[in-house]
Design an enzyme around this catalytic site. Structure first.
Site, PDB file in Angstrom:
ATOM      1  N   VAL A 144       0.822  -1.213   0.000  1.00 39.55           N
ATOM      2  CA  VAL A 144       0.000   0.000   0.000  1.00 39.55           C
ATOM      3  C   VAL A 144       0.857   1.263   0.000  1.00 39.55           C
ATOM      4  O   VAL A 144       1.934   1.296   0.577  1.00 39.55           O
ATOM      5  CB  VAL A 144      -0.946   0.011   1.215  1.00 39.55           C
ATOM      6  CG1 VAL A 144      -2.071  -0.977   1.008  1.00 39.55           C
ATOM      7  CG2 VAL A 144      -0.194  -0.281   2.508  1.00 39.55           C
ATOM      8  N   LYS A 170       8.050  -8.439  -3.758  1.00 35.11           N
ATOM      9  CA  LYS A 170       7.968  -7.152  -3.060  1.00 35.11           C
ATOM     10  C   LYS A 170       9.232  -6.307  -3.282  1.00 35.11           C
ATOM     11  O   LYS A 170       9.171  -5.112  -3.575  1.00 35.11           O
ATOM     12  CB  LYS A 170       7.765  -7.422  -1.566  1.00 35.11           C
ATOM     13  CG  LYS A 170       8.013  -6.269  -0.666  1.00 35.11           C
ATOM     14  CD  LYS A 170       6.912  -5.256  -0.789  1.00 35.11           C
ATOM     15  CE  LYS A 170       7.306  -3.950  -0.147  1.00 35.11           C
ATOM     16  NZ  LYS A 170       6.188  -3.070   0.053  1.00 35.11           N
ATOM     17  N   ASN A 201       9.665  -2.503  -5.534  1.00 32.81           N
ATOM     18  CA  ASN A 201      10.256  -1.245  -5.060  1.00 32.81           C
ATOM     19  C   ASN A 201      11.567  -0.920  -5.774  1.00 32.81           C
ATOM     20  O   ASN A 201      11.890   0.253  -5.979  1.00 32.81           O
ATOM     21  CB  ASN A 201      10.435  -1.299  -3.538  1.00 32.81           C
ATOM     22  CG  ASN A 201       9.115  -1.006  -2.824  1.00 32.81           C
ATOM     23  OD1 ASN A 201       8.139  -0.603  -3.458  1.00 32.81           O
ATOM     24  ND2 ASN A 201       9.076  -1.208  -1.531  1.00 32.81           N
ATOM     25  N   CYS A 211      10.896   2.124   2.431  1.00 33.04           N
ATOM     26  CA  CYS A 211      10.759   0.990   1.507  1.00 33.04           C
ATOM     27  C   CYS A 211      11.694   1.110   0.310  1.00 33.04           C
ATOM     28  O   CYS A 211      12.599   0.312   0.138  1.00 33.04           O
ATOM     29  CB  CYS A 211       9.321   0.923   1.003  1.00 33.04           C
ATOM     30  SG  CYS A 211       8.152   0.935   2.343  1.00 33.04           S
ATOM     31  N   LYS A 219       7.730  12.507   1.449  1.00 36.86           N
ATOM     32  CA  LYS A 219       6.992  12.842   0.226  1.00 36.86           C
ATOM     33  C   LYS A 219       5.760  13.661   0.590  1.00 36.86           C
ATOM     34  O   LYS A 219       5.531  13.943   1.757  1.00 36.86           O
ATOM     35  CB  LYS A 219       6.634  11.604  -0.571  1.00 36.86           C
ATOM     36  CG  LYS A 219       5.672  10.665   0.110  1.00 36.86           C
ATOM     37  CD  LYS A 219       5.318   9.553  -0.858  1.00 36.86           C
ATOM     38  CE  LYS A 219       4.172   8.725  -0.334  1.00 36.86           C
ATOM     39  NZ  LYS A 219       3.729   7.747  -1.312  1.00 36.86           N
TER      40      LYS A 219
HETATM   41  N1  SAJ Z   1       9.736   9.834  -5.678  1.00 34.99           N
HETATM   42  C1  SAJ Z   1      10.396  10.644  -6.594  1.00 34.99           C
HETATM   43  N2  SAJ Z   1       9.921  10.687  -7.867  1.00 34.99           N
HETATM   44  C2  SAJ Z   1       8.816   9.991  -8.266  1.00 34.99           C
HETATM   45  C3  SAJ Z   1       8.157   9.170  -7.333  1.00 34.99           C
HETATM   46  C4  SAJ Z   1       8.642   9.113  -6.040  1.00 34.99           C
HETATM   47  O1  SAJ Z   1      11.391  11.297  -6.278  1.00 34.99           O
HETATM   48  O2  SAJ Z   1       8.444  10.121  -9.421  1.00 34.99           O
HETATM   49  C5  SAJ Z   1      10.263   9.752  -4.293  1.00 34.99           C
HETATM   50  C6  SAJ Z   1       9.269  10.254  -3.258  1.00 34.99           C
HETATM   51  O3  SAJ Z   1       9.354  11.634  -3.095  1.00 34.99           O
HETATM   52  C7  SAJ Z   1       9.725   9.505  -2.038  1.00 34.99           C
HETATM   53  C8  SAJ Z   1      10.194   8.170  -2.606  1.00 34.99           C
HETATM   54  O4  SAJ Z   1      10.434   8.393  -3.979  1.00 34.99           O
HETATM   55  O5  SAJ Z   1      10.820  10.140  -1.404  1.00 34.99           O
HETATM   56  C9  SAJ Z   1       9.226   7.042  -2.453  1.00 34.99           C
HETATM   57  O6  SAJ Z   1       7.900   7.461  -2.699  1.00 34.99           O
HETATM   58  P1  SAJ Z   1       6.826   6.574  -3.475  1.00 34.99           P
HETATM   59  O7  SAJ Z   1       5.567   7.327  -3.484  1.00 34.99           O
HETATM   60  O8  SAJ Z   1       7.347   6.141  -4.781  1.00 34.99           O
HETATM   61  O9  SAJ Z   1       6.727   5.242  -2.636  1.00 34.99           O
HETATM   62  P2  SAJ Z   1       6.491   4.890  -1.074  1.00 34.99           P
HETATM   63  O10 SAJ Z   1       7.819   4.635  -0.458  1.00 34.99           O
HETATM   64  O11 SAJ Z   1       5.584   5.850  -0.408  1.00 34.99           O
HETATM   65  O12 SAJ Z   1       5.678   3.518  -1.227  1.00 34.99           O
HETATM   66  C10 SAJ Z   1       6.283   2.471  -1.965  1.00 34.99           C
HETATM   67  C11 SAJ Z   1       5.234   1.923  -2.933  1.00 34.99           C
HETATM   68  N3  SAJ Z   1       5.863   0.997  -3.876  1.00 34.99           N
HETATM   69  C12 SAJ Z   1       5.736   1.156  -5.220  1.00 34.99           C
HETATM   70  O13 SAJ Z   1       5.129   2.072  -5.718  1.00 34.99           O
HETATM   71  C13 SAJ Z   1       6.398   0.127  -6.062  1.00 34.99           C
HETATM   72  C14 SAJ Z   1       4.138   1.221  -2.139  1.00 34.99           C
HETATM   73  O14 SAJ Z   1       3.224   0.585  -3.020  1.00 34.99           O
HETATM   74  C15 SAJ Z   1       4.760   0.191  -1.203  1.00 34.99           C
HETATM   75  O15 SAJ Z   1       3.750  -0.446  -0.413  1.00 34.99           O
HETATM   76  C16 SAJ Z   1       5.676   0.909  -0.269  1.00 34.99           C
HETATM   77  O16 SAJ Z   1       6.727   1.491  -1.044  1.00 34.99           O
HETATM   78  C17 SAJ Z   1       6.253  -0.076   0.726  1.00 34.99           C
HETATM   79  O17 SAJ Z   1       5.804  -0.054   1.881  1.00 34.99           O
HETATM   80  O18 SAJ Z   1       7.070  -0.925   0.316  1.00 34.99           O
END
Ligand code: SAJ
Length: 410
Positions: free
Chosen positions: A155, A206, A210, A260, A318
């Site tokens: 999630v 998983k 990521n 993550c 974020k």
């Molecule tokens: N980020 C960027 N550019 C982007 C997207 C994200 O710089 O285009 C950065 C965000 O600012 C943040 C980091 O990446 O610092 C991670 O943010 P995110 O929104 O990509 O992901 P998380 O860590 O909030 O959640 C992720 C999700 N995994 C995927 O999208 C593959 C979520 O589904 C997982 O459940 C979660 O990791 C987890 O708990 O593993």
């Protein structure tokens, strides 16, 4: 069909508490366990100790209905869900000590026939390790009488209550029976497909999800550094390139945070170091981005012997959450303030009332309301694209040096 009526959830954090609350909303008796007094007290009062939309309503209703409670002691239950942190050690191997501590609490309560589900993101082999660890503590049990499965959470923070219901799930069992029993439990609230496999494949799925995102964010971050060198607007560049039907570049930022994406790829690298070149390189690229931002801010503050103030907009990892784990903004704010003691840094984070521990005790770094910080600062560094920051009018920023790492104010 699920037969489990009582579940213990070990770890009431960003994943454990939502899972506990949604199970409880389906009439299952859920006993949450946590080591943090603040968490246990909050949950028993029907409150949530962190920001996650809609979770508060679920917790309040379940506590009111008597289906959710919390304590420090692991209770007897038909199923145990372990949702504790799995950080990495200095050598990037996974630290399984929280999982083992959860197992230490579970082992004496087992009677045989229980289901133990590991939800924590784990390196390949961790679920097998958990099963062996429990059986070593309870030699009277066997893999037939102790069902162990891995059901990684997927999630997105900020959308947890929605995605718990709508995301497909992967369940990997040490045995087929364990996977089927875990699947039936998750079917009580998950309306999407629940796909069963073995535990190690589920663990890797998983980590791979990521890592996929990390590699793609690293590509965007590298493009932002290249574009800066070539004097090109990276946001325009990406939006134009993304008009190609098979291109979908992600967004650059100040680095990758969270518990993550900045962590999980290392579990793959440490499991297969010789083969994981791209994954390692992406991690290093994203980890290098905060220092690049720091250099940009320092370059701006050295102009004309700078004597002003610097606003640091956003500390969360974020947008629109209060979660600061592994946040690149925290690293940037701390390093900047420590290295530049004569400059005052005004940290703006609308989701918290006090600076996080990592930023405490730095006298030239002060948590400041947004309007005050924007008024006082000569240099404004945007690190998080919180909704509150979107509405800042261009007139407020006029005449200031703006370092916008998210492309919010372009
Ligand atoms: N980020 C960027 N550019 C982007 C997207 C994200 O710089 O285009 C950065 C965000 O600012 C943040 C980091 O990446 O610092 C991670 O943010 P995110 O929104 O990509 O992901 P998380 O860590 O909030 O959640 C992720 C999700 N995994 C995927 O999208 C593959 C979520 O589904 C997982 O459940 C979660 O990791 C987890 O708990 O593993």
């Amino acid at each position: 069909m699920n037969s489990i009526k009582e579940v213990a959830v070990i770890g009431l954090g960003y994943i454990g508490l939502p899972t506990a609350a949604i199970l409880a909303s389906k009439g299952i008796i859920v006993k949450g366990v946590d080591v943090t007094p603040r968490t246990v007290e909050a949950v028993n009062k029907g409150e949530v100790p962190f920001v996650e939309p809609a979770l508060g309503d679920f917790v309040a209703a379940a506590v009111e209905a008597g289906t959710l409670s919390a304590s420090f002691e692991t209770p007897e239950a038909e199923a145990y869900i372990v949702a504790v942190p799995t950080p990495f050690n200095a050598d990037y191997t996974a630290d399984l000590s929280y999982i083992e501590a959860a197992a230490d609490g579970i082992a004496p309560k087992l009677k045989g026939g229980e289901l133990v589900i590991l939800e924590s993101t784990s390196p390949p082999g961790a679920t097998q390790h958990l099963a062996e660890y429990l059986l070593a503590k309870r030699p009277d049990l066997t893999t037939d009488s102790l069902l162990v499965a891995h059901c990684p959470e997927r999630v997105l923070p900020g959308y947890v209550m929605e995605e718990l219901v709508t995301n497909d799930r992967i369940v990997g069992g040490i045995t087929v029976e364990a996977a089927e029993k875990a699947k039936a439990l998750y079917e009580t609230f998950c309306q999407a497909a629940i796909l069963t496999t073995d535990a190690k494949t589920a663990e890797m799925a998983k980590l791979v999800e990521n890592s996929y995102r990390d590699v793609n964010i690293a590509f965007a971050n590298e493009l932002s550094v290249i574009s800066d060198r070539l004097d090109i607007d990276v946001w325009e560049l990406i939006s134009l390139a993304n008009r190609h039907p098979r291109v979908n570049i992600l967004q650059p930022g100040p680095g990758v945070g969270g518990h993550c994406i900045a962590v999980d790829p290392w579990f793959i690298v440490s499991a297969a170091p010789e083969e994981s070149n791209l994954i390692r390189m992406a991690r290093n690229t994203n980890d290098a981005k905060p220092n690049w931002v720091i250099e940009k801010v320092e370059a701006a503050t050295k102009l004309d012997s700078f004597t002003g103030k610097v606003a640091v907009m956003g500390l969360a990892f974020k947008a629109n959450i209060d979660d600061m784990r592994e946040s690149p903004s925290i690293e940037i704010a701390r390093k900047l303030a420590v290295a530049n003691p004569t400059i005052e840094f005004l940290a703006v984070e609308p989701h918290v009332e006090a600076l996080p521990k990592k930023l405490e005790g730095i006298s030239n770094l002060v948590l400041t309301p947004m309007d005050e910080a924007l008024e006082a600062a000569n240099v404004v560094t945007l690190l998080v694209d919180h909704d509150q920051f979107k509405s800042v009018p261009a007139t407020t920023l006029a005449g200031k040096e703006v370092i916008d790492t998210r492309g919010l104010w372009r």
